[in-house]
Design an enzyme around this catalytic site. Structure first.
Site, mmCIF file in Angstrom:
data_model
loop_
_atom_site.group_PDB
_atom_site.id
_atom_site.type_symbol
_atom_site.label_atom_id
_atom_site.label_comp_id
_atom_site.label_asym_id
_atom_site.label_seq_id
_atom_site.Cartn_x
_atom_site.Cartn_y
_atom_site.Cartn_z
ATOM 1 N N GLY A 120 0.769 -1.241 0.000
ATOM 2 C CA GLY A 120 0.000 0.000 0.000
ATOM 3 C C GLY A 120 0.796 1.285 0.000
ATOM 4 O O GLY A 120 0.223 2.356 -0.226
ATOM 5 N N GLU A 161 3.812 -6.795 1.788
ATOM 6 C CA GLU A 161 3.368 -7.170 0.433
ATOM 7 C C GLU A 161 3.401 -5.964 -0.509
ATOM 8 O O GLU A 161 2.377 -5.600 -1.080
ATOM 9 C CB GLU A 161 1.934 -7.715 0.513
ATOM 10 N N PRO A 162 4.538 -5.315 -0.668
ATOM 11 C CA PRO A 162 4.560 -4.130 -1.534
ATOM 12 C C PRO A 162 4.491 -4.520 -3.010
ATOM 13 O O PRO A 162 5.126 -5.488 -3.428
ATOM 14 C CB PRO A 162 5.923 -3.497 -1.222
ATOM 15 N N ARG A 183 3.264 -1.717 -5.830
ATOM 16 C CA ARG A 183 3.528 -0.475 -6.561
ATOM 17 C C ARG A 183 4.889 0.124 -6.211
ATOM 18 O O ARG A 183 5.606 0.614 -7.068
ATOM 19 C CB ARG A 183 2.427 0.527 -6.201
ATOM 20 N N TYR A 243 -9.340 5.108 -12.578
ATOM 21 C CA TYR A 243 -9.048 5.783 -11.294
ATOM 22 C C TYR A 243 -8.721 7.264 -11.488
ATOM 23 O O TYR A 243 -8.189 7.895 -10.554
ATOM 24 C CB TYR A 243 -7.842 5.161 -10.591
ATOM 25 N N CYS A 258 -12.680 3.234 -29.086
ATOM 26 C CA CYS A 258 -13.929 3.964 -29.318
ATOM 27 C C CYS A 258 -14.685 4.180 -28.021
ATOM 28 O O CYS A 258 -15.757 3.600 -27.807
ATOM 29 C CB CYS A 258 -14.769 3.209 -30.328
ATOM 30 N N GLU A 259 -14.120 4.948 -27.122
ATOM 31 C CA GLU A 259 -14.778 5.315 -25.860
ATOM 32 C C GLU A 259 -14.214 6.658 -25.423
ATOM 33 O O GLU A 259 -13.001 6.863 -25.492
ATOM 34 C CB GLU A 259 -14.427 4.310 -24.740
HETATM 35 N N1 LLP Z 1 -1.573 -7.005 -0.601
HETATM 36 C C1 LLP Z 1 -2.895 -7.066 -0.847
HETATM 37 C C2 LLP Z 1 -3.729 -7.982 -0.061
HETATM 38 C C3 LLP Z 1 -3.456 -6.248 -1.843
HETATM 39 O O1 LLP Z 1 -4.767 -6.299 -2.083
HETATM 40 C C4 LLP Z 1 -2.631 -5.361 -2.588
HETATM 41 C C5 LLP Z 1 -3.174 -4.516 -3.636
HETATM 42 C C6 LLP Z 1 -1.253 -5.347 -2.302
HETATM 43 C C7 LLP Z 1 -0.764 -6.176 -1.291
HETATM 44 C C8 LLP Z 1 -0.281 -4.461 -3.026
HETATM 45 O O2 LLP Z 1 -0.562 -3.120 -2.841
HETATM 46 P P1 LLP Z 1 0.466 -2.008 -3.342
HETATM 47 O O3 LLP Z 1 1.728 -2.099 -2.511
HETATM 48 O O4 LLP Z 1 0.763 -2.265 -4.770
HETATM 49 O O5 LLP Z 1 -0.256 -0.724 -3.144
HETATM 50 N N2 LLP Z 1 -5.078 -1.508 -9.681
HETATM 51 C C9 LLP Z 1 -4.920 -0.467 -8.696
HETATM 52 C C10 LLP Z 1 -4.290 -0.975 -7.412
HETATM 53 C C11 LLP Z 1 -5.042 -2.107 -6.782
HETATM 54 C C12 LLP Z 1 -4.365 -2.658 -5.562
HETATM 55 C C13 LLP Z 1 -5.045 -3.866 -5.070
HETATM 56 N N3 LLP Z 1 -4.411 -4.509 -3.963
HETATM 57 C C14 LLP Z 1 -4.121 0.669 -9.300
HETATM 58 O O6 LLP Z 1 -3.776 0.596 -10.470
HETATM 59 O O7 LLP Z 1 -3.872 1.679 -8.646
#
Ligand code: LLP
Length: 422
Positions: A239, A274-275, A277, A317, A344-345
């Site tokens: 996150g 769990e990183p 992004r 988003y 086409c959107e």
């Molecule tokens: N762990 C769990 C349980 C998750 O649901 C997620 C992301 C992560 C880890 C990784 O999160 P991060 O570190 O990447 O923020 N498609 C969206 C993001 C959806 C994230 C869903 N869960 C976007 O493009 O912004």
């Protein structure tokens, strides 16, 4: 910091001129930097030193085998949400002992697969799932390690569609339910209750909600231990936000880690993260070519050969992605453009009224911060090919997923007998 920058007026990824990749492989194309992936992993992991932590890369952010293998060689684990992601992680060389299986809708088959593979931990999100998993484990004669995913009722995340920690979100169980579920798992002969897990959202730019959620987890673990129920692990999810280069920088991994170490100071527990992004986001770009310049009263429209099917984040988003021309602008003043794709959107609009150096048909551009939730969210909408993916290492590059052609798509389809032409 990442390894994309201008050199002598040309945009490079490490030692490779991005225009060379665009010319050779074609556009649109995703390009990833090995050095950036490795650096981000190291920065995150080392921020906790000397505390040993498990950094399980969220495969959903970028599931390319070569990307996963790059991280696996650094010792990364994998956070997965489907049997497919587990399989990808394993094939990329992530040992099962570093794989976490999360997700709200794991099927019985997927649970059995994860148990059979011997993954490090299954994060259970409901009582029904716990019962199914217990049955699976009994049938397989295994005793999987589990954590209970807590919904701490803390909101966070850059956009309502990526916030997961509020009480009404579909993820995890309430604090009281989680405690009850953990005790129940602890007493189950087919399950090894190990810990609690939390993940409250994505692109989080403020440490306060994370700190609140982690405090909740520590309090819960203390309560369990107080009652003589052992608990060894806490999974703090992902996150942490990344800079998309138009807003103030989110907290750094160092600030994030300092907060975590403060919350868990003096508390003996294994921590996992769990990183997604944070590791992959700024390690990738999407290259596209200007097909056409549509002049009209007001602002001109730049039509690119990449569309919302290639990079859907702006459409769903309202996400901002920096756009850089591969040839650095000379002295001409910047111009305001609407930048769109060919789909086409109306939603196939990457940005409106963006000030960019002057661009002409044929020019190449890069969307930055496209390494996470880019290629993985692509589709073949409008019968378009999935963009290829390229991995750079130093002055070398390799196509790590070739372009998915129309023939690839058509090969999966079949015309029923009654429609065959005679
Ligand atoms: N762990 C769990 C349980 C998750 O649901 C997620 C992301 C992560 C880890 C990784 O999160 P991060 O570190 O990447 O923020 N498609 C969206 C993001 C959806 C994230 C869903 N869960 C976007 O493009 O912004």
């Amino acid at each position: 910091m990442n390894h994309f920058d201008y050199r002598d007026g040309e945009f490079y990824c490490e030692g490779v001129r991005l225009a060379d990749i665009a010319e050779t492989v074609g556009t649109p194309v995703y390009v990833y930097s090995s050095a950036t992936l490795e650096r981000h992993y190291d920065v995150f992991k080392n921020a906790f030193a000397p505390r040993e932590v498990l950094v399980a890369f969220a495969v959903k952010a970028n599931a390319n085998l070569a990307v996963l293998a790059t991280l696996a060689r650094k010792g990364a684990g994998a956070d997965t949400v489907s049997a497919g992601e587990i399989e990808r992680a394993l094939r990329a060389g992530v040992p099962a002992s570093r794989i976490i299986f999360s997700g709200v809708g794991k099927t019985e088959d997927e649970l059995a697969f994860a148990v059979g593979a011997g993954v490090h931990q299954i994060n259970v999100e409901s009582i029904a799932e716990l019962e199914t998993l217990s049955r699976c484990a009994a049938a397989l004669g295994a005793k999987p390690a589990i954590a209970i995913r807590v919904n701490p009722d803390v909101g966070a995340g850059g956009h309502e569609k990526i916030s997961t920690g509020k009480g009404d979100a579909k993820f995890g169980v309430s604090i009281d339910q989680a405690l009850a579920l953990y005790r129940r798992a602890h007493a189950d002969p087919h399950l090894a209750a190990k810990g609690l897990a939390v993940h409250i959202g994505s692109q989080i730019k403020d440490l306060a909600p994370l700190e609140a959620a982690f405090g909740v987890l520590r309090g819960m673990a203390e309560r369990l231990r107080g009652d003589g129920v052992s608990i060894e692990r806490l999974d703090l999810g992902g996150g942490l936000g990344v800079p998309y280069f138009h807003e103030p920088d989110p907290p750094s991994p160092a600030e994030y880690a300092a907060m975590v170490l403060r919350v868990f100071d003096g508390f003996d527990v294994s921590l996992a993260f769990e990183p997604g992004r944070m590791i992959a986001g700024n390690a990738g770009v999407l290259l596209a070519r200007v097909i056409r310049l549509q002049e009209r009263p007001g602002r001109p429209i730049l039509v690119l050969d990449a569309g919302m099917n290639d990079l859907i984040r702006p459409a769903i988003y309202d996400a901002y992605h920096d756009i850089k021309p591969l040839k650095q602008a000379q002295s001409a003043p910047p111009k305001a453009y609407d930048v769109v794709g060919p789909i086409c959107e109306t939603g196939d609009t990457f940005t409106r009224n963006r000030s960019l150096p002057e661009l002409r048909p044929g020019d190449l551009v890069a969307f930055l911060t496209a390494g996470a939730y880019g290629a993985v969210m692509a589709s073949t909408y409008n019968a378009r090919a999935l963009a290829p993916e390229v991995l750079v290492r130093g002055d070398r590059y390799e196509i790590v997923r070739r372009r998915w052609t129309l023939e690839d798509q058509l090969a999966l389809e079949r015309t029923p007998d009654w429609l065959e032409r005679t």
